[in-house]
Design an enzyme around this catalytic site. Structure first.
Site, PDB file in Angstrom:
ATOM      1  N   HIS A  83      36.114  30.771  49.669  1.00  0.00           N
ATOM      2  CA  HIS A  83      36.888  30.575  48.446  1.00  0.00           C
ATOM      3  C   HIS A  83      36.567  29.255  47.758  1.00  0.00           C
ATOM      4  O   HIS A  83      36.609  29.149  46.529  1.00  0.00           O
ATOM      5  CB  HIS A  83      38.387  30.629  48.780  1.00  0.00           C
TER       6      HIS A  83
ATOM      7  N   CYS B  38      44.565  34.823  47.098  1.00  0.00           N
ATOM      8  CA  CYS B  38      43.374  35.233  46.342  1.00  0.00           C
ATOM      9  C   CYS B  38      42.970  36.666  46.704  1.00  0.00           C
ATOM     10  O   CYS B  38      42.760  36.973  47.880  1.00  0.00           O
ATOM     11  CB  CYS B  38      42.222  34.274  46.635  1.00  0.00           C
TER      12      CYS B  38
ATOM     13  N   HIS C  26      32.758  34.311  41.888  1.00  0.00           N
ATOM     14  CA  HIS C  26      32.466  35.716  41.625  1.00  0.00           C
ATOM     15  C   HIS C  26      31.910  35.874  40.217  1.00  0.00           C
ATOM     16  O   HIS C  26      32.017  34.986  39.374  1.00  0.00           O
ATOM     17  CB  HIS C  26      33.738  36.565  41.770  1.00  0.00           C
TER      18      HIS C  26
ATOM     19  N   ASN D 174      31.389  33.892  34.887  1.00  0.00           N
ATOM     20  CA  ASN D 174      32.170  32.850  34.226  1.00  0.00           C
ATOM     21  C   ASN D 174      32.650  31.892  35.306  1.00  0.00           C
ATOM     22  O   ASN D 174      33.238  32.344  36.295  1.00  0.00           O
ATOM     23  CB  ASN D 174      33.397  33.438  33.522  1.00  0.00           C
TER      24      ASN D 174
ATOM     25  N   CYS E 299      39.285  37.013  48.548  1.00  0.00           N
ATOM     26  CA  CYS E 299      39.022  36.545  49.904  1.00  0.00           C
ATOM     27  C   CYS E 299      39.067  37.728  50.871  1.00  0.00           C
ATOM     28  O   CYS E 299      39.669  38.763  50.566  1.00  0.00           O
ATOM     29  CB  CYS E 299      40.054  35.499  50.317  1.00  0.00           C
TER      30      CYS E 299
ATOM     31  N   HIS F 297      37.978  32.096  43.021  1.00  0.00           N
ATOM     32  CA  HIS F 297      36.970  32.481  44.014  1.00  0.00           C
ATOM     33  C   HIS F 297      35.614  32.706  43.325  1.00  0.00           C
ATOM     34  O   HIS F 297      35.558  33.297  42.254  1.00  0.00           O
ATOM     35  CB  HIS F 297      37.419  33.772  44.712  1.00  0.00           C
TER      36      HIS F 297
ATOM     37  N   GLN G 183      30.741  39.358  37.295  1.00  0.00           N
ATOM     38  CA  GLN G 183      31.107  40.715  36.903  1.00  0.00           C
ATOM     39  C   GLN G 183      29.886  41.469  36.399  1.00  0.00           C
ATOM     40  O   GLN G 183      28.876  40.866  36.029  1.00  0.00           O
ATOM     41  CB  GLN G 183      32.183  40.685  35.815  1.00  0.00           C
TER      42      GLN G 183
END
Length: 413
Positions: A153, A87, A206, A193, A90, A204, A208
């Site tokens: 994660h 990933c 997250h 999303n 991470c 992971h 944007q």
């Protein structure tokens, strides 16, 4: 590599929020957000052999709708569903280098390696089209950033505690302030999303941030409706909408001193909630400290309700995750007086084993058809309130998972 700079950005629930600004190997900016003095690891350099990225996207005007469409063919090469031990979000540990050079972090924001929009005016290879041309064309300037909510994660936003959620809000706010000051940016869009069903390519936790050189079509329609409402009534559309929903209460999911969450009257998605501050503000930078503090608690409550919506018909004790999109709507340039900051949260799951797909009417004509009555959705969400026991179990499970990775010497996944 540029010098690393640490500076305070404002007070939080557990001390002053600080940000440490540094650079990745290819010159992209990386920002760590912490409480108080950050750990020494924030100064670790990115040791990957990366070449500087060259902006290559453009935006084209649809002559039939007036909407700008971003063309970013280079994104076909972006990272796609890597295994957990590879990933890129991470921390860099045990010899494996990622987008985050530090061995641990709380919240990290960096420029996307495969951005839809990048660069500033005058630095982009795409030449603008002549004024008045049928096929309008401009360089895809702007900025796309990735916001990592936690180094864990296997967690999700709903697994954060209130201070963790508040730290993400502080990051969103700081980025909104900086990006909206750019002369080429018309709108700053913060979003998350979650779930493969949504199209997420990195598991992971997250989100944007897009700093857009145009106003998005949905926002433009809201701006137009607000102007028409003001002309017809002399009042603000968002104020009237929030007041009507609070007075009716049928579609209200939860309410606090400073925020109210409700299912909209004409919801497009099976389970869709809008979260409004009671005091109209144009963007995140205008929220007060009490409003910020309460947001963290109410937003976590909402996300946990979404996680409680669905159970496996064959195993009622197993919850079925609700994929979702969480989207901040902030005022575009020049619309601060009438536009109201609010968050829209929705899932494409309509039952435990059925998804809502955008088919002929939605994709072809942008005419939504919803299989779940908004009033029923609000009732289900009210009933899905997380219990204290479930919340404690969630926090304990996340802590145990983190402790296990720390003691077995394995990589953070």
């Amino acid at each position: 590599m540029a010098a690393t700079v640490t500076e305070p950005t404002g007070p939080g629930q557990a001390g002053t929020t600080t940000r440490t600004v540094t650079e990745l190997a290819d010159g992209r900016e990386l920002i760590y957000y912490d409480r108080g003095t950050p750990p020494a690891g924030r100064t670790v350099a990115d040791r990957r052999p990366l070449e500087p990225a060259v902006p290559s996207s453009e935006v084209r005007l649809d002559p039939l709708t007036g909407a700008w469409v971003t063309i970013a063919a280079h994104r076909q090469a972006r990272t796609y569903h890597p295994p957990a031990d590879e990933c890129p979000l991470c921390p860099s540990r045990d010899g494996r280098l990622s987008e985050i050079p530090a061995a641990d972090y709380r919240v990290a924001v960096f420029e996307n390696r495969f951005p839809s929009l990048a660069g500033e005016p005058g630095t982009h290879p795409v030449a603008p089209a002549a004024d008045g041309a049928l096929y309008g064309r401009r360089p895809g300037t702007g900025r796309c950033e990735v916001v990592c909510f936690t180094s864990d994660h296997d967690a999700s936003f709903a697994d954060l505690d209130e201070d963790g959620a508040r730290l993400v809000l502080d990051a969103w706010t700081d980025r909104t302030a900086e990006l909206s000051a750019r002369p080429d940016v018309e709108q700053v869009y913060c979003f998350e999303n979650r779930g493969a069903e949504i199209g997420v390519t990195l598991a992971h936790p997250h989100g944007q941030i897009y700093a857009l050189p145009f106003t998005t079509p949905r926002t433009a329609r809201m701006v137009d409706r607000a102007a028409r409402h003001r002309a017809a009534t002399g009042r603000n559309l968002f104020d009237d909408l929030l007041a009507a929903e609070r007075a009716d209460g049928t579609r209200t999911v939860l309410t606090g001193e400073h925020w109210t969450a409700f299912v909209p009257y004409a919801a497009r998605w099976p389970y869709e909630v809008h979260l409004y501050p009671h005091r109209r503000v144009p963007d995140l930078t205008r929220l007060t400290e009490p409003e910020r503090a309460e947001f963290a608690r109410l937003y976590l409550d909402l996300l946990r309700r979404f996680d409680n919506l669905f159970t496996d018909p064959a195993d009622p004790g197993r919850r079925v995750t609700a994929p979702y999109i969480s989207a901040w709507h902030q005022a575009p340039t020049g619309q601060q007086a009438e536009f109201a900051l609010h968050l829209e949260l929705f899932t494409v799951r309509r039952t435990a084993d059925k998804l809502k797909y955008l088919a002929g009417t939605e994709s072809g004509m942008e005419a939504f058809m919803n299989d779940v009555a908004p009033e029923d959705a609000a009732r289900r969400l009210r009933e899905a309130a997380p219990t204290a026991r479930a919340t404690d179990a969630r926090a304990t499970g996340a802590t145990r998972a983190t402790d296990a990775r720390a003691t077995d010497g394995g990589p953070q996944r």
